[in-house]
Design a protein around this motif. Structure first.
Motif, PDB file in Angstrom:
ATOM      1  N   HIS A 177      24.201 -26.649  40.964  1.00  0.00           N
ATOM      2  CA  HIS A 177      24.055 -25.221  41.238  1.00  0.00           C
ATOM      3  C   HIS A 177      23.398 -24.551  40.036  1.00  0.00           C
ATOM      4  O   HIS A 177      23.765 -24.829  38.885  1.00  0.00           O
ATOM      5  N   ARG A 186      17.755 -26.260  38.354  1.00  0.00           N
ATOM      6  CA  ARG A 186      17.980 -25.705  39.678  1.00  0.00           C
ATOM      7  C   ARG A 186      17.762 -24.195  39.620  1.00  0.00           C
ATOM      8  O   ARG A 186      18.210 -23.540  38.683  1.00  0.00           O
ATOM      9  N   THR A 201      22.055 -25.329  34.492  1.00  0.00           N
ATOM     10  CA  THR A 201      22.418 -25.938  35.776  1.00  0.00           C
ATOM     11  C   THR A 201      23.776 -26.619  35.626  1.00  0.00           C
ATOM     12  O   THR A 201      24.009 -27.339  34.650  1.00  0.00           O
ATOM     13  N   THR A 251      20.946 -20.985  43.591  1.00  0.00           N
ATOM     14  CA  THR A 251      20.763 -21.955  44.668  1.00  0.00           C
ATOM     15  C   THR A 251      21.549 -23.223  44.373  1.00  0.00           C
ATOM     16  O   THR A 251      21.888 -23.522  43.223  1.00  0.00           O
ATOM     17  N   SER A 252      21.811 -23.997  45.428  1.00  0.00           N
ATOM     18  CA  SER A 252      22.605 -25.215  45.295  1.00  0.00           C
ATOM     19  C   SER A 252      21.931 -26.360  46.038  1.00  0.00           C
ATOM     20  O   SER A 252      21.109 -26.151  46.946  1.00  0.00           O
TER      21      SER A 252
END
Length: 217
Positions: free
Chosen positions: A53, A20, A60, A24-25
Motif C-alpha cells: 500500500h 506504490r 510503501t 493505492t494497494s
C-alpha cells in the motif's frame, strides 16, 4: 510504462524498486497448482501472499508470506520500502526493511529481521528488475538470502510475458536455484491473472504450474 512496471513487478515475489502510488494497494495470491517430476525442494506448491500500500509518494508499506519445501519452510513479514539514489536517471533504486517470523527446519518459529536492495529499469515495451534480500533471526541467528531477476515484456494488448530466475541459500545452508516463464493476462482494469511454469535447477529439479491473481485497488 511506469504503470505497467508498478502493476507487474509488484506481483513478483516480494517487493520491487518502484513505489506504490499514494493511497493505492496491490494484492497477490497464488502458488503452484500442479507439480511435475517429484518436485519437493526447492519447488513445491509454494503458496504466497503479497500486499502493498502506498502510504506517501515515497513510502510503501507491505506484508508478504509464503510456505515452501513441502511446508517445512516459510515466513510472514511486514516491511517498508523507500527510494534510494533517485538522482540516477533511467534506473530506479529502493531499500526495504522488515520484521517478521520464520519457520525453522526443526518446526520452531523465530522473530526475524530483513533488509532488501531493489533495482529496476524501464524499457521501451517492458522492464528489467533485480531484488536482493537477506534475513537474520534475532534469537537463534538463523539466516538466509536470495536474489531474483525478472525480465518483463509487453507481447500484445492485455498480454505480458515474464522470465524470472532466483538463487539463494536456505536456513540449512543449502544453495538453491530455479527459473520460470509466465504469461500475464489483464482480465480487467483491476485484475490480472498469471499462468507460468517453474523449474528447479538444484535439488530434485522438479517443476510446477503456477497460477496467481493480482488485484489493484
Amino acid at each position: 510504462m511506469l504503470t505497467l512496471c508498478f502493476a507487474l513487478w509488484a506481483g513478483m515475489a516480494h517487493a520491487g524498486a518502484w513505489p506504490r502510488e499514494e493511497g493505492t494497494s496491490f494484492l497477490s495470491l497464488g502458488g503452484n497448482v500442479a507439480l511435475f517430476d517429484g518436485a519437493t525442494r526447492p519447488v513445491h506448491y509454494d503458496p504466497t501472499l503479497y500486499l502493498e500500500h502506498g502510504i506517501t509518494p515515497r513510502l510503501t508499506f507491505g506484508i508478504d508470506g509464503y510456505a515452501a519445501d513441502a511446508g517445512t519452510a516459510g515466513s510472514l513479514f511486514a516491511w517498508i520500502r523507500l527510494p534510494w539514489r533517485p538522482e540516477l536517471e533511467g534506473d530506479v533504486w529502493a531499500v526495504s526493511t522488515g520484521l517478521g517470523v520464520t519457520l525453522l527446519p526443526d518446526g520452531d518459529h523465530e522473530a526475524t529481521g530483513r533488509l532488501g536492495l531493489h533495482w529496476g529499469r524501464g524499457l521501451g515495451n517492458g522492464w528489467l528488475a533485480l531484488d536482493a534480500q537477506g534475513q537474520l533471526g534475532v534469537t537463534r541467528l538463523s539466516h538466509q538470502a536470495k536474489i531474483e531477476g525478472t525480465w518483463g515484456r509487453e507481447l500484445a494488448p492485455r498480454w505480458t510475458g515474464l522470465i524470472q530466475a532466483q538463487a539463494g541459500y536456505g536456513l540449512s545452508g543449502d544453495i538453491y536455484a530455479k527459473t520460470g516463464g509466465s504469461l500475464v493476462w489483464q482480465a480487467s482494469e483491476t485484475l490480472d491473472l498469471r499462468l507460468g511454469l517453474t523449474r528447479a535447477l538444484t535439488g530434485d529439479r522438479g517443476g510446477g504450474l503456477t497460477l496467481e491473481s493480482w488485484w489493484r485497488f
